[in-house]
Every structure is written in C-alpha cells, then in structure tokens.
Scaffold this motif. Structure first.
Motif, mmCIF file in Angstrom:
data_model
loop_
_atom_site.group_PDB
_atom_site.id
_atom_site.type_symbol
_atom_site.label_atom_id
_atom_site.label_comp_id
_atom_site.label_asym_id
_atom_site.label_seq_id
_atom_site.Cartn_x
_atom_site.Cartn_y
_atom_site.Cartn_z
ATOM 1 N N THR A 18 -37.349 30.651 -4.005
ATOM 2 C CA THR A 18 -37.245 29.200 -4.174
ATOM 3 C C THR A 18 -38.617 28.586 -4.455
ATOM 4 O O THR A 18 -38.745 27.686 -5.282
ATOM 5 C CB THR A 18 -36.617 28.555 -2.926
ATOM 6 N N LEU A 43 -33.228 26.098 6.678
ATOM 7 C CA LEU A 43 -31.907 26.068 6.033
ATOM 8 C C LEU A 43 -31.313 27.463 5.965
ATOM 9 O O LEU A 43 -30.298 27.686 5.317
ATOM 10 C CB LEU A 43 -32.018 25.475 4.626
ATOM 11 N N GLY A 44 -31.982 28.429 6.605
ATOM 12 C CA GLY A 44 -31.409 29.775 6.687
ATOM 13 C C GLY A 44 -31.830 30.717 5.582
ATOM 14 O O GLY A 44 -31.147 31.710 5.333
ATOM 15 N N ALA A 45 -32.949 30.418 4.895
ATOM 16 C CA ALA A 45 -33.400 31.319 3.838
ATOM 17 C C ALA A 45 -34.038 32.563 4.447
ATOM 18 O O ALA A 45 -34.724 32.483 5.464
ATOM 19 C CB ALA A 45 -34.409 30.608 2.935
ATOM 20 N N SER A 46 -33.801 33.719 3.806
ATOM 21 C CA SER A 46 -34.533 34.917 4.199
ATOM 22 C C SER A 46 -35.926 34.814 3.576
ATOM 23 O O SER A 46 -36.199 33.912 2.799
ATOM 24 C CB SER A 46 -33.829 36.165 3.693
ATOM 25 N N LEU A 64 -37.220 25.590 4.152
ATOM 26 C CA LEU A 64 -36.384 26.668 3.622
ATOM 27 C C LEU A 64 -35.915 27.591 4.738
ATOM 28 O O LEU A 64 -34.736 27.942 4.807
ATOM 29 C CB LEU A 64 -37.168 27.453 2.559
ATOM 30 N N TYR A 65 -36.824 27.971 5.610
ATOM 31 C CA TYR A 65 -36.410 28.788 6.755
ATOM 32 C C TYR A 65 -35.400 28.026 7.608
ATOM 33 O O TYR A 65 -34.443 28.604 8.117
ATOM 34 C CB TYR A 65 -37.623 29.167 7.596
ATOM 35 N N GLN A 110 -35.608 34.957 -0.185
ATOM 36 C CA GLN A 110 -34.992 33.726 -0.706
ATOM 37 C C GLN A 110 -35.992 32.575 -0.676
ATOM 38 O O GLN A 110 -36.038 31.745 -1.584
ATOM 39 C CB GLN A 110 -33.749 33.374 0.123
#
Lengths: 371, 237
Positions: free
Chosen positions: B152, B142-145, B139-140, B148
């Motif tokens: 998820t 893929l640019g998740a904060s 997730l990180y 976020q």
C-alpha cells in the motif's frame, strides 16, 4: 455486567527510557463505550496504540475475551480490531477502495466487499461519494470515510483516537450524533480517546482519566465528574474551586469544614480534625442579590464581592472573593438581570451535597500548592 | 554508417539526412542495443533498489542513516570511476576475469546497474520517507500484514517511485564513460549511442554525431514521456 472484552493488568509502556504509560488495572466490558480523557500528551494515544498492539509493552498483559496476548499472533489480533486516527489518513484512491482496503487485507470475496462497503457508506450517509477520489473530500467527509473504513470491518473492538478534534463544530456535532446512534445499534465495543469532556460525556458510558501517563480514575461519567478521585482529576474535569480545610465537625454523614475565612457544610465521610479539600463545581453555585435571597434549603450561604466577570459564550464565569476565591457559572441574562459588576456585593449559595470532599494527603498537598 | 561529411552541407541537407539515418541498419542496431542494455540495467536496479530503498526508509536498525548516506553518495557516482572499477574486476587477469565478460554487453549492463541502482534506491527511500509515518500505524490498525502494508505504501508513493525509475533510466541511457571502458565500443557488439557519438565526433563526422545525438534525445524523451504519462494519470489536480 457481562464478561469484559478487554482486561489490562499491570501495563507499563516505556519510550526512550522514560515511562509514558502506567495502568495497573483497566477493564472494558463488551459493547461498552469507554471514553479515555486527559490533557494532550498524557499518554491516551499510547493506550490506544497498546490496545492495537502497535506499541511494545515494557510489562503487563492485555487480555482479550479472557485470552492472554500470547494466544494469538499480532496480525490475527489486529484483524479483530479497527483503528481510526485523528487525521483520516485516506489512501490516494477512490472512496470505495478506501473503505474496501481492510476487507481486502482480510481476503474477503468481491461480493462480500461490495455489499459491506455499500452498506457502511450508506450508514454514514456518504453513499454518493463512492466513486469520488478520497483526497478531494472535505474534512468531515474524509472522517466519515475513515469511520466507514473501520466500521466495515465490523470489528470486535473499535479504537478511536480523537477522530472529531479537527472538525468544525457543526460538522463535529452531526458526526457525533450519527456515530452515537451507530454504536448504540451495532453494540461494537469502543474506546474513544479525547481531550474533550463534552465528547466523552456524550459518547462514553464509562470514563477513564489518564493524567501524566497514569490511569487515575475509571468509572461512570457521573462518578468521575462529581466525585473525582484526587485533586488533579478534579482540576481536569472542571471542579474550579478547591479549598483546603480542616474538618471541625463530623456526624451522621454531615461534615463541617473550616476553610479559614468561612465554614462550609458538606455531605460525606471524614474524621474530625482531618485535613481535606472541599471541591465545588461552578455550575452548582447560585448567586443572589441580598434583597432576593430566598429562605433556601441550601446549607451554605456565603457573602462575597465580585472580583471579576469573564464572559464565555452563553455563560458567564463570575469570580467572587468570599475570603477565598469562589468561581460560579451563571447565564448571561441572569448576570445582566442582577447587574453584576466588579465590586458588587453578592451572596452565593450551594447545597451541602454539591461539595465534594477529597482527603488531603501529603502528596496531594504538594500538588495543590500551584493551583 | 552513412559516410556523410559536414563540410559543404547545408543545415537543410543535415535535417534531411536524419530520417535516412534511422532506417540505416547499423544505426538501428546501435539504438536497439542501447535501449536493451539501459532498460535491462534499469530493471535490475529496480529489483535491487525498490526493496533496498524500502528497508532503508522503513527499517529500524543500527547504521541505517550511515547506509542511507552511502546510497546517497552512490547517486552521484562518476560513471568513469564505476567503469574503472568494473573494468578492473572483469579484466582478463582480474578477480572475475574467468567470466570473460569484459567488452561484452553484459559488462555494460553490470556497470550501468552499479550507476543506476543507488539512484533508484535513494529516491525510493526518499519517496517512502515523505509519506506520513502514521500511515503505517493506520494500515496495521486496519489489519494489514507487513507485505500488505508495504504494497500500500508503494501504491501511495507511486508518483515519486516512477520518478525514481525515470531518473535511474536517465542516468544510464546518457552515460558514456563506463560503457566505453567496459564495453570497448566494438562495432555490432558493444557500440551504443553515446559511444558512437564519441567515436564520430573524434573522427570529425559532426553530422552523424549530431544526428545520433538527436536520436538519443528523442529516445530518452519518448521513454520518459511514456513513464510520465503513466505517472500523471493518477495526479490529483
């Protein structure tokens, strides 16, 4: 060469008090595909995670587009890269929502998301899977979705961690072909971590070898595979015959190495009396029955006895005893034609230019004791 | 409360008595109060337990496993012990006596929250820890904060998280000791289904007690059915 996209300087990663990765300098040019190879547990994945800023660095800096790491937040940086891991790790939702995930994290509008997701699903040949549940896909389909999810972000840097290693050979081959075409077309700078040398040669226009947590060599595939920088790299990239010897003649780039029972002619530079290793790749060695021996241009001509024959797919590995052990690779049909069998006397030839000379230091000598 | 007597009644008349009870105004009031108190306690537990369980599952700090074992112990907290502690705190002469909460619905809500919050927290932590730890990296990557990423993960763990919610609700709707001790089983004020069953059984009114028991089971079933339906919509087969 254009300005590099990524420049690593004096990188050190430590985990649990143990150093796990050390890279003094590594550059990745814009639009390049760098294949990072090494055995399992060598620290390749740590390099990839460090490049995604997902691993704390003990020391060193990673410059991106010439900017030092402090110039932007981790989140801002991560939104310029995209990561694909060995397992697709898809979310338990539709294929569409999976591919849309990273775009939603970035706050893209609905229309932009729809058009990008559809474009990349089509590019990866999985448009018809759009409404399928991601958890119901086959391994190959899932990895395509995972790649689409990363490529839809149109990142500046694509990080791939062994994305093909869990796939069966035909599926892997198709995906490799498709990805190779996509990378050539999009010119996305890519770092591919793999333990598979064929994959590295196929996709990479540069190769970096990491062994035991250390970057040992970076160069073109030809340079790394034909001129490994040290014995460990040689052993990893498949140079099977490594003979310790002493230079007995050196003149005009031509050298003779005494390897004990025989003398080997090589091309290269070394000093008289220097201790060296002569390295040979099995595919560079040709085997002849005595009667068929041509008046060849090969400078090296060694007689030996077949010790062992190891079949492996379409090629057969022949282990010869010529006073030392020499490994050659021949096709199955020629092995049958020559009626190779253990005990048979045979002649091996190879060109002087096929011999790769590595200077022998005390350190490399220590490594060579346990080949 | 309808004044029925167990003596001399056939099972048939008992069964016939059941629908009459539901439309009885007092029974209705008790049922609604039970639902309100337990639902509110479960909601507060969720507000506390979801973030706390997430921190315990994903956080890296010293004493994390110690806190987790405290929470896990709390999942098995005997309601009477909770009742005792909350009663002591809220007692007129106790440290929180000035709030005048003892023998009010608020006191029951507090006690039930103490009972269900560890259940929701512990099961939330377990649900998130059961996810692949590499999902966070993915997730990180893929640019998740941070938020976020957590959002998820919650969505990925929605099935066990709903199970945590059901377990939290189940632990309080069926609980009697704490409600009795801090609520006092006061008619029209703090009488809930479980305390009413205790009372009617004590008085020998088994028919009413049985009917109230059936009602409690039915309500618990209906609530869990609704939650299970939401949960199972997303189950892969």
């Amino acid at each position: 060469m254009t300005a590099p996209l990524v420049e690593i300087r004096n990188l050190r990663v430590v985990r649990g008090g143990q150093p796990i990765l050390r890279i003094d300098a590594l550059t990745i040019g814009k639009s390049a595909v760098l294949a990072v190879v090494g055995p399992n547990g060598a620290g390749k994945s740590s390099l990839l995670l460090a490049l995604a800023r997902l691993l704390p660095l003990e020391r060193g800096e990673i410059f991106f587009n010439g900017n030092p790491p402090a110039s932007e937040s981790d989140l801002a940086y991560r939104r310029k890269v995209a990561l694909v891991l060995q397992d697709p790790l898809l979310f338990d939702t539709s294929v569409f929502d999976n591919v849309a995930a990273g775009l939603r994290f970035r706050g893209f509008g609905k229309h932009e998301i729809r058009s990008r997701v559809e474009k990349w699903l089509a590019r990866l040949g999985i448009a018809e899977l759009k409404h399928r549940r991601a958890t119901e896909l086959s391994g190959g389909e899932a990895q395509r979705v995972s790649l689409a999810r990363a490529l839809a972000l149109e990142p500046e840097l694509l990080l791939l961690d062994e994305p093909f290693s869990a796939l069966d050979p035909p599926t892997r081959k198709r995906l490799l072909d498709d990805l190779s075409a996509l990378l050539a077309e999009t010119q996305i700078t890519t770092v591919l971590v793999t333990h598979d040398l064929d994959e590295a040669l196929f996709l990479g226009d540069g190769v970096a070898v990491i062994l035991a947590g250390e970057l040992r060599q970076q160069g073109t595939p030809e340079a790394v595979f034909t001129a490994p920088s040290d014995l460990d790299v040689a052993a990893f990239v498949g140079v099977e015959t490594v003979l310790p010897g002493r230079v007995v003649a050196a003149q005009n780039g031509q050298i003779s190495v005494d390897v004990g029972a025989q003398r080997i002619e090589a091309v290269g530079h070394a000093q008289f009396n220097q201790q060296v290793y002569a390295c040979l790749r099995p595919e560079d060695i040709t085997l002849w029955k005595q009667a068929d021996l041509p008046s060849s241009s090969a400078r090296n001509l060694l007689r030996g006895r077949v010790k062992q024959i190891l079949p492996g797919g379409p090629l057969v590995r022949v282990v010869l005893d010529c006073g030392f052990i020499l490994v050659a690779l021949v096709t199955r049909s020629s092995a049958q034609a020559m009626r190779l069998e253990p005990g048979a006397v045979i002649t091996a030839t190879f060109k002087a230019s096929a011999v790769h000379i590595i200077p022998r230091s005390d350190e490399t000598f220590r490594i060579s004791k346990n080949p | 409360m309808p004044k029925a007597r167990l003596t001399g009644q056939s099972p048939v008349s008992l069964a016939l008595g059941f629908p009459i009870m539901i439309i009885d105004a007092e029974v209705f009031q008790i049922t609604i109060l039970s639902l309100k108190i337990s639902a509110l306690a479960t909601c507060i537990s969720l507000v506390i337990g979801l973030p706390l369980g997430t921190v315990l599952a994903l956080g890296k700090f010293p004493g994390r496993s110690f806190f987790l074992s405290i929470v896990n112990t709390g999942m098995g907290l005997p309601p009477v012990v909770v009742g005792l502690i909350v009663a002591m705190l809220l007692w007129r002469s106790g440290p929180l006596g000035d709030l005048k909460l003892i023998y009010t619905p608020a006191a029951i809500i507090i006690a039930q929250t103490v009972i269900s919050a560890p259940v929701v927290t512990g099961l939330t932590a377990a649900a998130l820890q059961a996810l692949d730890p590499r999902l966070r990296l993915q997730l990180y990557g893929l640019g998740a904060s941070r938020l976020q990423m957590i959002g998820t993960l919650w969505r990925e763990a929605r099935l066990p998280l709903l199970a945590a919610l059901m377990a939290g609700f189940g632990s309080v709707i069926s609980e009697v000791g704490a409600s009795m001790m801090v609520g006092g089983n006061i008619r029209y004020q703090t009488r809930v289904l479980t305390t009413a069953i205790v009372l009617e059984t004590g008085k020998g009114n088994f028919d009413i007690a049985i009917a109230l028991g059936v009602l409690l089971l039915t309500i618990t079933f209906l609530v869990n059915w609704a939650l299970t339906w939401i949960q199972q919509r997303g189950v892969r087969r």
